[in-house]
Design an enzyme around this catalytic site. Structure first.
Site, PDB file in Angstrom:
ATOM      1  N   ARG A  16      61.986 -26.965  23.493  1.00  0.00           N
ATOM      2  CA  ARG A  16      61.632 -26.081  24.616  1.00  0.00           C
ATOM      3  C   ARG A  16      60.641 -26.802  25.530  1.00  0.00           C
ATOM      4  NH1 ARG A  16      57.516 -21.952  21.339  1.00  0.00           N
ATOM      5  NH2 ARG A  16      55.639 -23.154  21.841  1.00  0.00           N
ATOM      6  N   ASP A  63      59.290 -33.301  11.237  1.00  0.00           N
ATOM      7  CA  ASP A  63      57.878 -33.101  11.568  1.00  0.00           C
ATOM      8  C   ASP A  63      57.320 -34.479  11.923  1.00  0.00           C
ATOM      9  OD1 ASP A  63      55.112 -32.886  11.502  1.00  0.00           O
ATOM     10  OD2 ASP A  63      55.077 -31.545   9.780  1.00  0.00           O
ATOM     11  N   VAL A  64      56.836 -34.640  13.160  1.00  0.00           N
ATOM     12  CA  VAL A  64      56.403 -35.975  13.605  1.00  0.00           C
ATOM     13  C   VAL A  64      55.183 -36.491  12.829  1.00  0.00           C
ATOM     14  CG1 VAL A  64      57.352 -35.779  15.945  1.00  0.00           C
ATOM     15  CG2 VAL A  64      54.976 -35.065  15.510  1.00  0.00           C
ATOM     16  N   SER A 142      47.304 -35.647  28.592  1.00  0.00           N
ATOM     17  CA  SER A 142      46.974 -34.397  29.289  1.00  0.00           C
ATOM     18  C   SER A 142      45.734 -34.610  30.146  1.00  0.00           C
ATOM     19  CB  SER A 142      46.671 -33.299  28.268  1.00  0.00           C
ATOM     20  OG  SER A 142      46.121 -32.158  28.895  1.00  0.00           O
ATOM     21  N   TYR A 154      41.936 -31.085  20.953  1.00  0.00           N
ATOM     22  CA  TYR A 154      43.077 -31.466  21.798  1.00  0.00           C
ATOM     23  C   TYR A 154      42.669 -32.554  22.797  1.00  0.00           C
ATOM     24  CZ  TYR A 154      47.055 -30.423  24.984  1.00  0.00           C
ATOM     25  OH  TYR A 154      48.174 -30.477  25.776  1.00  0.00           O
ATOM     26  N   LYS A 158      44.253 -36.205  23.003  1.00  0.00           N
ATOM     27  CA  LYS A 158      44.941 -36.662  24.220  1.00  0.00           C
ATOM     28  C   LYS A 158      44.262 -37.905  24.805  1.00  0.00           C
ATOM     29  CE  LYS A 158      48.382 -33.730  24.589  1.00  0.00           C
ATOM     30  NZ  LYS A 158      49.729 -34.199  24.170  1.00  0.00           N
TER      31      LYS A 158
HETATM   32  P1  NAD Z   1      55.554 -26.182  23.859  1.00  0.00           P
HETATM   33  O1  NAD Z   1      54.692 -25.533  22.854  1.00  0.00           O
HETATM   34  O2  NAD Z   1      56.384 -25.321  24.737  1.00  0.00           O
HETATM   35  O3  NAD Z   1      56.525 -27.251  23.138  1.00  0.00           O
HETATM   36  C1  NAD Z   1      56.043 -28.130  22.152  1.00  0.00           C
HETATM   37  C2  NAD Z   1      57.165 -28.412  21.177  1.00  0.00           C
HETATM   38  O4  NAD Z   1      56.663 -29.321  20.171  1.00  0.00           O
HETATM   39  C3  NAD Z   1      57.652 -27.156  20.432  1.00  0.00           C
HETATM   40  O5  NAD Z   1      59.054 -27.047  20.530  1.00  0.00           O
HETATM   41  C4  NAD Z   1      57.181 -27.379  19.007  1.00  0.00           C
HETATM   42  O6  NAD Z   1      58.034 -26.805  18.014  1.00  0.00           O
HETATM   43  C5  NAD Z   1      57.173 -28.905  18.919  1.00  0.00           C
HETATM   44  N1  NAD Z   1      56.359 -29.389  17.824  1.00  0.00           N
HETATM   45  C6  NAD Z   1      55.114 -28.955  17.475  1.00  0.00           C
HETATM   46  N2  NAD Z   1      54.683 -29.598  16.377  1.00  0.00           N
HETATM   47  C7  NAD Z   1      55.666 -30.458  16.026  1.00  0.00           C
HETATM   48  C8  NAD Z   1      55.812 -31.393  14.970  1.00  0.00           C
HETATM   49  N3  NAD Z   1      54.848 -31.560  14.055  1.00  0.00           N
HETATM   50  N4  NAD Z   1      56.943 -32.130  14.895  1.00  0.00           N
HETATM   51  C9  NAD Z   1      57.929 -31.953  15.809  1.00  0.00           C
HETATM   52  N5  NAD Z   1      57.847 -31.085  16.843  1.00  0.00           N
HETATM   53  C10 NAD Z   1      56.733 -30.333  16.933  1.00  0.00           C
HETATM   54  O7  NAD Z   1      54.592 -27.126  24.715  1.00  0.00           O
HETATM   55  P2  NAD Z   1      54.748 -27.826  26.158  1.00  0.00           P
HETATM   56  O8  NAD Z   1      53.871 -27.116  27.089  1.00  0.00           O
HETATM   57  O9  NAD Z   1      56.176 -28.057  26.490  1.00  0.00           O
HETATM   58  O10 NAD Z   1      54.015 -29.216  25.816  1.00  0.00           O
HETATM   59  C11 NAD Z   1      54.700 -30.436  25.582  1.00  0.00           C
HETATM   60  C12 NAD Z   1      53.691 -31.570  25.536  1.00  0.00           C
HETATM   61  O11 NAD Z   1      52.978 -31.625  26.771  1.00  0.00           O
HETATM   62  C13 NAD Z   1      52.624 -31.409  24.445  1.00  0.00           C
HETATM   63  O12 NAD Z   1      52.270 -32.666  23.931  1.00  0.00           O
HETATM   64  C14 NAD Z   1      51.460 -30.817  25.211  1.00  0.00           C
HETATM   65  O13 NAD Z   1      50.241 -31.067  24.559  1.00  0.00           O
HETATM   66  C15 NAD Z   1      51.594 -31.558  26.522  1.00  0.00           C
HETATM   67  N6  NAD Z   1      50.932 -30.921  27.659  1.00  0.00           N
HETATM   68  C16 NAD Z   1      51.287 -29.670  28.058  1.00  0.00           C
HETATM   69  C17 NAD Z   1      50.646 -29.103  29.156  1.00  0.00           C
HETATM   70  C18 NAD Z   1      50.981 -27.733  29.662  1.00  0.00           C
HETATM   71  O14 NAD Z   1      50.258 -27.253  30.555  1.00  0.00           O
HETATM   72  N7  NAD Z   1      52.031 -27.078  29.189  1.00  0.00           N
HETATM   73  C19 NAD Z   1      49.648 -29.823  29.819  1.00  0.00           C
HETATM   74  C20 NAD Z   1      49.313 -31.100  29.378  1.00  0.00           C
HETATM   75  C21 NAD Z   1      49.984 -31.647  28.297  1.00  0.00           C
END
Ligand code: NAD
Length: 254
Positions: A16, A63-64, A142, A154, A158
Site C-alpha cells: 500500500r 519481514d525485512v 524522511s 523514527y 531515517k
Molecule cells: P504505509 O504504512 O502506508 O506502508 C508501509 C508498508 O510497509 C505497509 O504495507 C507495511 O505492511 C509494510 N511493512 C511494515 N513493516 C514491514 C516489515 N517488517 N517487512 C515488510 N514490510 C513491512 O506507509 P507509507 O506512508 O506508504 O510509507 C512508506 C515509507 O515512506 C516508509 O518508510 C515511511 O517511513 C516513509 N515515509 C512516509 C512519509 C509519509 O508522510 N507517509 C513521509 C516520509 C517517509
C-alpha cells in the site's frame, strides 16, 4: 517517460501507500517487480493492479528485519525474473511518542524495520548486483531525519538511513551500483492517516494544516515520491549517488 525495460526491481512495503505506487510506476516503465510486504496476501492488490495494466509482478511475503526471510525473498526474485537491478527500501512503521514516554520496544521496532531492514535487503541485493556490475538502490528516508517532535526513534532511523546510503554508495560505486535516498515530506497515506486519527484530528484538517506550512501549499501524494524513485532507478541516473533527494513541497527550505 523514463524506461526500465528489461530491469528487475524489488520494492519493500509495497502492499500500500508509497511502496505500492513505486511498484506500479516501475512496472509501467517496463520493469518486472517483486512486490514485498509482511505477508504475501497483503500484496495481492498491488500485484493485481500491475497485472491488469499489462505488467509483471511477483507477490512476496517477508519481514525485512528477518535475515533468512530477506535472503529467500531476494532468491525468489532472481529465480522468477532472472536477476535483480533495482531495490527500494521502503518498508516502514512508526511508534511515535515523546521521548520521556518512548519504550524500548518502540525504539527497537522502528530501528528493526527501517535500519536493520534496509541493511539486510541491501546486503542481500548487492550480492546479485555486484556480480552483474549494475544496480540501483533507493532508500526511503524522511524529512523527519531533520528532527520531528514525538519521533526520536523514527528520526534517528531515517537519519541513519542517510549515513548508510552514503557509505553504501562509496563501497558499491566501483561495481556500477548507485545508492541514494529520498526524503519524503508529509505524504497522504494510511501511515499519516493513522497518526492524524491517533491525535484526534480529522484527516482533511490535518492535510490543510500541513499544506498551509509548505511553499507548495499541498501535502504530498504517493505519486510524488514514485516519480523521484523512477528518476533514481533509471540507467541514465548513473552519476547520481550517495544523495538525499527531499521530495517535500519545500518543507526543508521553508
Ligand atoms: P504505509 O504504512 O502506508 O506502508 C508501509 C508498508 O510497509 C505497509 O504495507 C507495511 O505492511 C509494510 N511493512 C511494515 N513493516 C514491514 C516489515 N517488517 N517487512 C515488510 N514490510 C513491512 O506507509 P507509507 O506512508 O506508504 O510509507 C512508506 C515509507 O515512506 C516508509 O518508510 C515511511 O517511513 C516513509 N515515509 C512516509 C512519509 C509519509 O508522510 N507517509 C513521509 C516520509 C517517509
Amino acid at each position: 517517460m523514463t524506461k526500465l525495460n528489461g530491469r528487475v526491481a524489488l520494492v519493500t512495503g509495497a502492499a500500500r501507500g508509497i511502496g505500492a505506487e513505486i511498484a506500479r510506476v516501475y512496472a509501467r516503465a517496463g520493469a518486472k517487480v517483486g512486490v514485498l510486504d509482511l505477508k504475501e496476501n497483503l500484496t495481492r492488490g498491488t500485484v493485481a493492479s500491475i497485472n491488469e495494466a499489462g505488467g509483471q509482478a511477483l507477490a512476496i511475503g517477508a519481514d525485512v528485519s528477518d535475515a533468512a526471510q530477506v535472503r529467500r525473498a531476494v532468491e525468489r526474485v532472481v529465480e522468477e525474473f532472472g536477476g535483480l537491478d533495482i531495490v527500494v527500501n521502503n518498508a516502514g512503521v512508526t511508534r511515535d511518542n515523546l521521548l520521556f514516554k518512548m519504550t524500548g520496544d518502540d525504539w527497537d521496532t522502528v530501528m528493526g524495520v527501517h535500519l536493520r531492514g534496509t541493511f539486510l535487503v541491501t546486503q542481500a541485493a548487492q550480492e546479485v548486483m555486484v556480480g552483474r556490475r549494475y544496480g540501483r538502490v533507493v532508500n526511503i528516508s524522511s524529512t523527519s531525519a531533520l528532527g520531528n517532535r514525538g519521533q526520536a526513534n523514527y528520526s534517528a532511523a531515517k537519519a541513519g538511513i542517510q549515513g548508510f546510503t552514503r557509505t553504501a554508495a562509496i563501497e558499491l560505486g566501483p561495481f556500477g551500483i548507485t545508492v541514494n535516498s529520498i526524503g519524503p515530506g508529509y505524504v497522504d497515506t494510511e501511515m499519516t492517516r493513522a497518526t492524524a486519527e491517533r491525535l484526534g484530528v480529522p484527516v482533511d484538517q490535518r492535510l490543510a494544516e500541513v499544506a498551509a506550512t509548505l511553499p507548495m501549499r499541498r501535502a504530498g501524494v504517493p505519486a510524488d515520491i514514485a516519480n523521484a524513485a523512477l528518476f533514481l532507478a533509471a540507467e541514465e541516473s548513473g552519476f547520481v549517488t550517495g544523495q538525499v533527494l527531499y521530495v517535500d513541497g519545500g518543507r526543508s527550505v521553508r
